[in-house]
Design an enzyme around this catalytic site. Structure first.
Site, PDB file in Angstrom:
ATOM      1  N   ALA A  47       2.875  12.097  -1.589  1.00  0.00           N
ATOM      2  CA  ALA A  47       2.726  13.138  -2.607  1.00  0.00           C
ATOM      3  C   ALA A  47       2.081  14.405  -2.050  1.00  0.00           C
ATOM      4  O   ALA A  47       1.960  15.398  -2.761  1.00  0.00           O
ATOM      5  CB  ALA A  47       1.893  12.605  -3.770  1.00  0.00           C
ATOM      6  N   HIS A 123      -5.221   3.566   1.607  1.00  0.00           N
ATOM      7  CA  HIS A 123      -4.188   2.858   0.838  1.00  0.00           C
ATOM      8  C   HIS A 123      -3.166   2.130   1.724  1.00  0.00           C
ATOM      9  O   HIS A 123      -2.020   2.533   1.868  1.00  0.00           O
ATOM     10  CB  HIS A 123      -3.522   3.743  -0.218  1.00  0.00           C
ATOM     11  CG  HIS A 123      -3.142   5.122   0.215  1.00  0.00           C
ATOM     12  ND1 HIS A 123      -2.220   5.394   1.183  1.00  0.00           N
ATOM     13  CD2 HIS A 123      -3.562   6.318  -0.249  1.00  0.00           C
ATOM     14  CE1 HIS A 123      -2.082   6.693   1.320  1.00  0.00           C
ATOM     15  NE2 HIS A 123      -2.887   7.276   0.474  1.00  0.00           N
ATOM     16  N   HIS A 158       2.068  -0.103  -6.685  1.00  0.00           N
ATOM     17  CA  HIS A 158       2.118   0.340  -5.294  1.00  0.00           C
ATOM     18  C   HIS A 158       2.347  -0.799  -4.306  1.00  0.00           C
ATOM     19  O   HIS A 158       3.001  -0.604  -3.286  1.00  0.00           O
ATOM     20  CB  HIS A 158       0.840   1.095  -4.929  1.00  0.00           C
ATOM     21  CG  HIS A 158       0.813   2.490  -5.438  1.00  0.00           C
ATOM     22  ND1 HIS A 158       0.489   2.794  -6.745  1.00  0.00           N
ATOM     23  CD2 HIS A 158       1.084   3.666  -4.839  1.00  0.00           C
ATOM     24  CE1 HIS A 158       0.547   4.101  -6.917  1.00  0.00           C
ATOM     25  NE2 HIS A 158       0.909   4.659  -5.781  1.00  0.00           N
ATOM     26  N   ASP A 181      -5.894   4.970  -7.088  1.00  0.00           N
ATOM     27  CA  ASP A 181      -5.085   6.112  -6.668  1.00  0.00           C
ATOM     28  C   ASP A 181      -4.605   6.879  -7.892  1.00  0.00           C
ATOM     29  O   ASP A 181      -3.522   7.434  -7.910  1.00  0.00           O
ATOM     30  CB  ASP A 181      -3.913   5.676  -5.786  1.00  0.00           C
ATOM     31  CG  ASP A 181      -3.453   6.799  -4.852  1.00  0.00           C
ATOM     32  OD1 ASP A 181      -4.312   7.552  -4.367  1.00  0.00           O
ATOM     33  OD2 ASP A 181      -2.242   6.934  -4.623  1.00  0.00           O
TER      34      ASP A 181
END
Length: 195
Positions: A47, A123, A158, A181
């Site tokens: 992103a 992550h 995710h 997140d």
């Protein structure tokens, strides 16, 4: 590619973040700034807008840290980028946690970063090359090196729940960080939102 931000623009951005941190938030306390980038691999930017990514620029990193006035606590970078070891040294000197992520790092680059002082993985599984049985890269090192703490987005979207189980079997509890997140759209009804 290097960012063309002036020192005053950097200071304004960080000052805005610090201002927001001072505002009360129900059930939460902002204790530091987590900078995800700009030293990320454009092939794994996720992103993050690619136009804001940069090769590692130690001067720019110093400006970011300085603008934070001691509140920058963690910075995500891609360990395969040139001068990653120097960035890690700079971050450690300033008590900023070097965290690996948004990366296509191979085993060598990852181990070099860990040996230099990188102790976190942003992550895990997201924004990085997948785990491969003959080319373990960042994920394989993060799962097996006891020096590395991993963030895992545990939102049921995710990563698959069995991946959560796998990571919990590989990492000790003190080396796991569950994160949401979340963005400003978290908890909002279906719709179009801007990150």
């Amino acid at each position: 590619m290097a960012l063309n931000l002036t020192e005053s623009q950097i200071n304004a951005i960080v000052a805005n973040v610090i201002s927001e941190m001072k505002k009360p938030a129900a059930g939460a306390e902002a204790i530091g700034i987590n900078i995800e980038g700009p030293f990320l691999n454009p092939d794994k930017c996720g992103a993050q807008p690619a136009m804001y990514l940069s090769e590692i620029d130690l001067g720019f990193a110093r400006e970011l840290i300085s603008a934070g006035g001691g509140l920058v606590k963690i910075m995500t970078f891609a360990p395969e980028l040139e001068n990653a070891d120097k960035l890690i040294e700079l971050l450690c000197e300033n008590q900023v946690m070097p965290s690996m992520g948004h990366s296509c790092a191979d085993e060598f680059s990852t181990l070099r970063a860990v040996d230099a002082g990188a102790r976190c993985c942003t992550h895990l599984f997201n924004g990085m090359s997948p785990l491969h049985q003959r080319d373990i890269g960042l994920i394989g090192i993060a799962l097996t090196d006891r020096r590395v703490t991993v963030e895992l987005i545990i939102d049921g979207i995710h990563v698959h729940p069995r991946i959560v189980d796998l990571v919990c079997r590989c990492k000790r509890v003190n080396r796991l960080i569950g994160i949401s997140d979340g963005t400003m759209a978290s908890g909002m009804p279906d719709g179009t939102y801007t990150i």
